[in-house]
Motif scaffolding. Sequence first.
Motif, short mmCIF file in Angstrom:
data_model
loop_
_atom_site.label_atom_id
_atom_site.label_comp_id
_atom_site.label_asym_id
_atom_site.label_seq_id
_atom_site.Cartn_x
_atom_site.Cartn_y
_atom_site.Cartn_z
N SER A 89 26.37 56.43 -2.34
CA SER A 89 26.00 57.09 -3.58
C SER A 89 26.83 58.35 -3.78
N TYR A 192 16.48 59.37 -1.46
CA TYR A 192 15.34 59.28 -0.53
C TYR A 192 14.09 58.72 -1.21
N THR A 219 20.84 54.61 -2.90
CA THR A 219 21.73 54.29 -1.78
C THR A 219 21.11 53.30 -0.81
N SER A 221 21.96 53.73 2.29
CA SER A 221 22.23 54.44 3.55
C SER A 221 20.98 54.93 4.27
N1 PMP Z 1 22.51 62.05 -2.16
C1 PMP Z 1 21.79 62.75 -1.29
C2 PMP Z 1 20.74 63.65 -1.79
C3 PMP Z 1 22.04 62.64 0.08
O1 PMP Z 1 21.35 63.37 0.94
C4 PMP Z 1 23.05 61.76 0.52
C5 PMP Z 1 23.37 61.58 1.98
N2 PMP Z 1 23.32 62.66 2.78
C6 PMP Z 1 23.75 61.07 -0.43
C7 PMP Z 1 23.47 61.23 -1.78
C8 PMP Z 1 24.89 60.19 -0.09
O2 PMP Z 1 24.55 59.09 0.65
P1 PMP Z 1 25.52 57.85 0.72
O3 PMP Z 1 26.85 58.27 0.22
O4 PMP Z 1 25.52 57.48 2.14
O5 PMP Z 1 24.90 56.83 -0.18
#
Ligand code: PMP
Length: 357
Positions: A89, A192, A219, A221
Amino acid sequence: MSETNPKLRAALDGIPAYTPGRPAAGGTVSYKLSSNENPYPPLPGVLESVASSAHALNRYPDMACTALTAALAERFGVPASHVATGTGSVGVAQQLLQSTSGPGDEVIYAWRSFEAYPIITRISGATPVEVPLTPGEDHDLDAMAAAITDRTRMILVCNPNNPTGNAIPREELERFLDRVPPEILVVLDEAYTEFVRDPHVPNGLELYRDRPNVCVLRTFSKAYGLAGLRVGFAVAHEPVAAALRKTAVPFGVSQLAQNAAIASLGSEDALLERVDAIVAERARVQDELVAQGWQLPVSQANFVWLRLGGRTVEFAELCEQAGVVVRPFAGEGVRVSIGETEANDLFLKAAADFRRG
Ligand code: PMP
């Protein structure tokens, strides 16, 4: 050799480096609670899907992420033309900036919030407008609305907020969205969202539907446990989603990532079980910290935030000696991800020892 270096954009001067959460040291028992990762391994079916895709690594991935886009559209009940995938993201957020903002433009976000925001804003050449959190660590939405000028092109709202963990209730967020002029893109960063349990906190997908200037960022992730594969997505109305397709790094999302994300979407029950277990651990950690005498925002994410001010680094070092690596923001506070039960126990013991002095 010539002494002259290639000319680089002045916008890059002074951009802070992104500080990734430090890994655990290994050797003695040590846990990484510094990157808000999921302590569980990938969901059922994911490893099999990755393994079975690996034979085709000599081929480029599906550039349009067709199957993943269709799966996301179906799962979230939105048109496929409203879904745009990217390399995490944070990659999609960077594309949103490229699509909306350049030199002379302003980008508003709360501060402290996700540390990538100032970096990607400055890379785009735009000017960051950082609006301090309230003393209670909340987004100051009145101040953010008041910060809008005719140069504002994009507003990032991190809900729940990283690193404080607290979230904005629906009414407050809607009132804010109603005050933003329709030509300014509002990005609801919901990295989140799966960990939210407060029923007053909205699902951004309900807010985006009637608002062409609202975009939701999600995301794989965090809750889905695929941080290592780099796949995230936005849900946005067509002009914005189309801009994201234009600004995407060609073939940025690997086929392994696409297939793993599709497999993850097919494992909702296991996902929910794991997220519930993390949420239960979060409640245990929060309650224990409060019992120890700490004051902290109520977290709706997979981490907690302790505002330690001048004692931040000292506390982080104590945690490390106790076997857990946390994420200090020097002079401000420490963010601690909810991890394995043993890791959370080590952190709680370190927190108790710190209070005892
Ligand atoms: N947005 C927020 C608020 C996050 O904390 C994070 C990861 N630390 C991300 C976006 C990005 O996550 P990713 O690129 O792994 O999807």
